[in-house]
Every structure is written in structure tokens, then in C-alpha cells.
Design a protein around this motif. Sequence first.
Motif, PDB file in Angstrom:
ATOM      1  N   UNK A 229      -7.692   3.080   7.288  1.00 61.72           N
ATOM      2  CA  UNK A 229      -8.871   3.481   6.503  1.00 61.72           C
ATOM      3  C   UNK A 229      -8.706   4.915   5.991  1.00 61.72           C
ATOM      4  N   UNK A 230      -8.192   5.797   6.865  1.00 64.50           N
ATOM      5  CA  UNK A 230      -8.002   7.198   6.477  1.00 64.50           C
ATOM      6  C   UNK A 230      -6.945   7.299   5.368  1.00 64.50           C
ATOM      7  N   UNK A 231      -5.873   6.536   5.509  1.00 67.07           N
ATOM      8  CA  UNK A 231      -4.785   6.561   4.514  1.00 67.07           C
ATOM      9  C   UNK A 231      -5.327   6.132   3.135  1.00 67.07           C
ATOM     10  N   UNK A 232      -6.114   5.057   3.148  1.00 68.86           N
ATOM     11  CA  UNK A 232      -6.653   4.561   1.868  1.00 68.86           C
ATOM     12  C   UNK A 232      -7.611   5.573   1.253  1.00 68.86           C
TER      13      UNK A 232
ATOM     14  N   UNK B  73       0.834  -1.210   0.000  1.00 65.01           N
ATOM     15  CA  UNK B  73       0.000   0.000   0.000  1.00 65.01           C
ATOM     16  C   UNK B  73       0.865   1.255   0.000  1.00 65.01           C
ATOM     17  N   UNK B  74       2.050   1.133   0.566  1.00 64.96           N
ATOM     18  CA  UNK B  74       2.915   2.304   0.693  1.00 64.96           C
ATOM     19  C   UNK B  74       3.952   2.365  -0.421  1.00 64.96           C
ATOM     20  N   UNK B  75       4.046   1.286  -1.223  1.00 64.92           N
ATOM     21  CA  UNK B  75       5.052   1.281  -2.298  1.00 64.92           C
ATOM     22  C   UNK B  75       4.396   1.125  -3.674  1.00 64.92           C
ATOM     23  N   UNK B  76       3.680  -0.006  -3.855  1.00 60.11           N
ATOM     24  CA  UNK B  76       3.036  -0.244  -5.157  1.00 60.11           C
ATOM     25  C   UNK B  76       1.583  -0.650  -4.933  1.00 60.11           C
TER      26      UNK B  76
ATOM     27  N   UNK C 126      -4.731   7.385  -0.996  1.00 55.88           N
ATOM     28  CA  UNK C 126      -4.732   6.556  -2.211  1.00 55.88           C
ATOM     29  C   UNK C 126      -5.938   6.851  -3.104  1.00 55.88           C
ATOM     30  N   UNK C 127      -7.107   7.024  -2.499  1.00 60.08           N
ATOM     31  CA  UNK C 127      -8.310   7.213  -3.330  1.00 60.08           C
ATOM     32  C   UNK C 127      -8.668   8.689  -3.539  1.00 60.08           C
TER      33      UNK C 127
END
Length: 624
Positions: A528-531, A494-497, A535-536
Motif C-alpha cells: 500500500x505504501x509503495x503504491x 507494479x515494479x516494471x510496467x 507510484x501515485x
Amino acid sequence: MTFPSWLSQLCRGLSRPIRRTTQPIWGSLYRSLVQSSQRRNPEFSSFAVRTNTCGELRSSHLGQEVTLCGWIQYRRQNTFLVLRDFHGLVQVVIPQDESAASVRKILCEAPVESVVQVSGTVISRPAGQENPKMPTGEIEIKVKTAELLNACKKLPFEIKDFMKKTEALRLQYRYLDLRSFQMQYNLRLRSQMVMKMREYLCNLHGFVDIETPTLFKRTPGGAKEFLVPSREPGKFYSLPQSPQQFKQLLMVGGLDRYFQVARCYRDEGSRPDRQPEFTQIDIEMSFVDQTGIQSLIEGLLQYSWPNDKDPVVVPFPTVTFTEALATYGTDKPDTRFGMKIIDISDVFRNTEIGFLQDALSKPHGTVKAICIPEGAEILPVFLNANRNWNSPVASFIMESQRLELIRLMDTQEEDVVLLTAGEHNKACCLLGKLRLECADLLETRGMVLRDPTLFSFLWVVDFPLFLPKEENPRELESAHHPFTAPHPSDIHLLYTEPKKARSQHYDLVLNGNEIGGGSIRIHNAELQRYILATLLKEDVKMLSHLLQALDYGAPPHGGIALGLDRLICLVTGSPSIRDVIAFPKSFRGHDLMSNAPDSIPSEELKPYHIRVSWPTDSKAERAH
Ligand code: ASP
């Protein structure tokens, strides 16, 4: 006298299959209704003026005085009348003697589909007149009194199942269409399966049936939602596309095993076999992993499966998303037949055929093929097994390549090999579609590829967590919904690819249809917050209530939703999900019976601070 031909026709009509599945008849509807109760037979005539149902009378009832209520299905030469209710058909003898003139008048004059009540005695049919094909065929009713409960006007169509009518007409007069055997069977079987699901979930496994709101707010991502205006200027509710957020919040609330027969809404425009409102068996539980949910669902389907079908065999096989795509060209493979996709790139590594060379030189470039058994019957031949390959590329294929192909594809005389070259996923998807098209074609020619009595369940797992957004492939969107947990071995990605991260999502597929899907959820607020945010790129404020809840001791949890309409459609072998919904919308989303959606006078829109801005062409229409 032999079994009257009109009656045999009638019975055949009632049992005529819509598809090639084995369809039951009234008798089996009765049996399955009776078997539905585990402990005792339901009392179908309690609290009603009738003493019995039309379909239940047998020789064991001879001599009994009965009162029946039903619809006039048929009348023959003013001597017999066939009465119908949901249980079946029974023959009523119209009395001929003078003293019964008033009864005769009622029974002879009432139009077909009028609803009548008759009282009389159960008698045996005269010798030779029994009808072995009719469950009540040994008896008939000698009528003493009759009452016309309500007459039926001229019908827009005949109720009999075998009478062809357009779907638009059926939907316009849905209340009449519901009288057909097929609709009765579908809706009663649906009710019975849902009852058993409740029993399994609540009584055997401690689930709690909880209703969640249908007036809610917009959820970021996912399907388009219907809006509901409110009296606060510019503020709208949304009809939820599923109870996803609520069921997760129930887990935070300690209701650790939730289920609901949930109505969901998706404003996805007109799609031939979708409904804007549909029903899910929605499930969520705490302290569970993927295999736990899968076993729960296998048990649920096994327990609720109709008695008149072959039992469900568990556990269901599982394939990964990657395998499904590579082998069947889809994430919802129909595993009732073979014709699998085979990678034949190695056969053509040194090929002189331009388009194959070109495809193989690109990243992820492949050559794939499927073998269509006896395909020469249905297709202009590309490559078949014999020496005289009939294909524009045949002359460029070396003998060694030809032999290797035949070996890899296990090709027989009269088979056809369909070959495609290109990027792996695209090549597979294309062949996946052709595989289904060819199966349809072969079946129209009489080959049985997909046994209509077979129910082939399959779990598809290890989906990617994200997909590139269609409109901007450099951005990500959730492959399912943003609450899906990543695969435990892929969290670091999640933090790289992030594109490479797999999820803990699972789909349940039945005969090539997705009938359910769910996942283990993210219960960590930070993840959940990071995603959501990083990311989204979603506005996390819209989900602050959920993020906050995760921070207050949210238990690990997961769940699933089964699409009830699709499931029942497959179980009953119905051609459309509209055939298993009492009052469905047309495929354009209209209720053809009441004409919803309908216009509202502008006066009535005022409290909602809404004004219609009419598209220019419909202004002209309204002026008429
Ligand atoms: N809410 C999801 C859906 O409607 C199912 C789930 O994840 O439980 O597809």
C-alpha cells in the motif's frame, strides 16, 4: 350510471407512466406493500385514529363502521367526494338530508387537498355504479360524522400525476409533490428494498450495520470533497466521499462483515443527473475473494427485488474491461441490444482511402464499425447494403471489400454502417457513443431496442489499476481508488510496467448504468505504501493511520458499494434520480425549497476564523 369519466381519467392519470416502463397503479402499490412483509401483513392503521386506510375497503367490509383520514382528491356536484391516502382512493357519499347539514357543509366547503376525517358505514354502490377499475370500486362510505382536520389553501399546482409541472416548481413545493402517486410509489418501494437488503445482509448472512463518521478528514485522490470549517483556525473537516477508509479499518477491528446505508458527499459541481449527497449500500467483508463478493451481491439483489418485477436471474454475465470497451465502446455497456462494434481493419489493409490508410499506419490504429439496423430511416446514409452505396468513400471501396464488409457486419437492406478509423480506444469510445445515440433515434422512430421491462445486469472486471493523469499523462492516478489490490497475476508489473497492471476491481452495470463498484483491497502495508508513495506520489502522512492499521494483522478483505439512488431510479423507471430522493438538490446543488446553501452573517463566521472573499461581480449583486 356508468363509471364516471372523471374518475376513469383520474385513475388513468394516477397510473400514467413517466417513461415507457410499465408503471403500477394504487392497487399494485397496496399489494406490494402488503407483500413486503414476509411473515405478516403490516398494520397500517395501528396507533392511529383511523380504523382503515382509504384504499383497503372492499365488499368484504360491507356494513362495517369505519373512520378514515385522507386528502380530498375530488368532489363531484356536492354529492360525492373522493378521499385519498397513500393506500388509494375511496368514494364518500355526501349526505343530502337536513339532519346532516353540518357534515354536508364541511364536506362541500373544504377545498380540494384539505385533510379530513370521516366516520360512517361501508355500503355497496348502487347497481350499475360499481367501478371495476378502482380497487374500492364496489363500495362507498355513507358518512355520519366529518371533521375538517386542516384546510388547504390555493395550491401552486394540482397534485394529480398527469398534470404537467416544471421540476423547479415540484422541488420548491416538494412536500406537495410527495403526495403524488409516483413519488409515493418510488419512496415506499425504496424503503421496502432497503428493508429486504438489511434482512438479507444481517439476518441471513451475519452482517453488522455500523454507522461511520461524516465529519472526517481529506482523502487524497478521488472526488472533490465538501469542507466543513472547525473552530480551530485554518482547520477543516471533510465530508467523506464514501466510508472507504472506515470500512477497511472495521475489518482490521475484527468486524468482519460490515454494511451501512451510507450517506456520501461529492462536490463535483453541477451535473445533470448527480447529487452532491447520495446514498450507497456500502459493504465490506473479510476472508473473501472477487467471486464471493459478486455472489453476495447477486443474492442481495435477487432477495430484495420487488415482487411486481420479473425475478432477477443469477449469476450475472461478466465481461472484462477490455472486451467491454472493444465491443461496446464503454465500461458500462447496455447489453439489452446488439449493434456491437466490429473491427474491420483487415478489410482495409490495402485500401486506397487516405484517412483509413493513415489511421492503419499508426500504432494501435484500427478501423471499426457498427451496423445500425434500419438505420437508413434515421441517418444520412454512409454505406448501406445495396449496390448504390451512398457515401463519399463508396467509389473507393472495391467489390471484394464491400462483400467482406457485408459478411462481417451481417448488413441487411436499409441498414447503415458507421465506420471510424483511429486509435483503438478512441475509435471504440466514439462508436460507443454513436451506438447509444442511434438507439435513441431508432426508438423515437418506434423501434423497440431496449425492452423497458428488462433488467440486464453485467459485471465488468479486470480494469487497469492505474490510468495516466489527465493533466500530466506521464504520471499515474488510480483508476478507482488507491486501496484497490492488483490482479494476482500482475503484481510483478507494479515494479516494471505499472500501467499494464490489472486490478481486482469489479463494476456492476445495469442497463448501461454503473450501479456499483468495489474491489479486493490491499491488506499489506508495504504494498500500500509503495503504491501511494512511489507510484501515485501521494503524501502518505495523510493516510498514516490506515497504513499503520494494515501493519497490525489486517485480514485480507474486499467490498463493494451500490449506488442506491441510481438503482431505485432504474427499478422504478424514473426519468431522474431526483425522483427517488425525498428532498433532492437541484442539478446546480441547491435546495429549491429552503434555498440552501444560504449566506451567513459575517459575525457567525468569526468563530471559524473565516472571511468571505467576494468575487468582484457578485459584490455589485449584493449591493442591490
Ligand atoms: N468506496 C468505493 C466507492 O464509493 C466503493 C468500494 O470500493 O467499495 O466507489
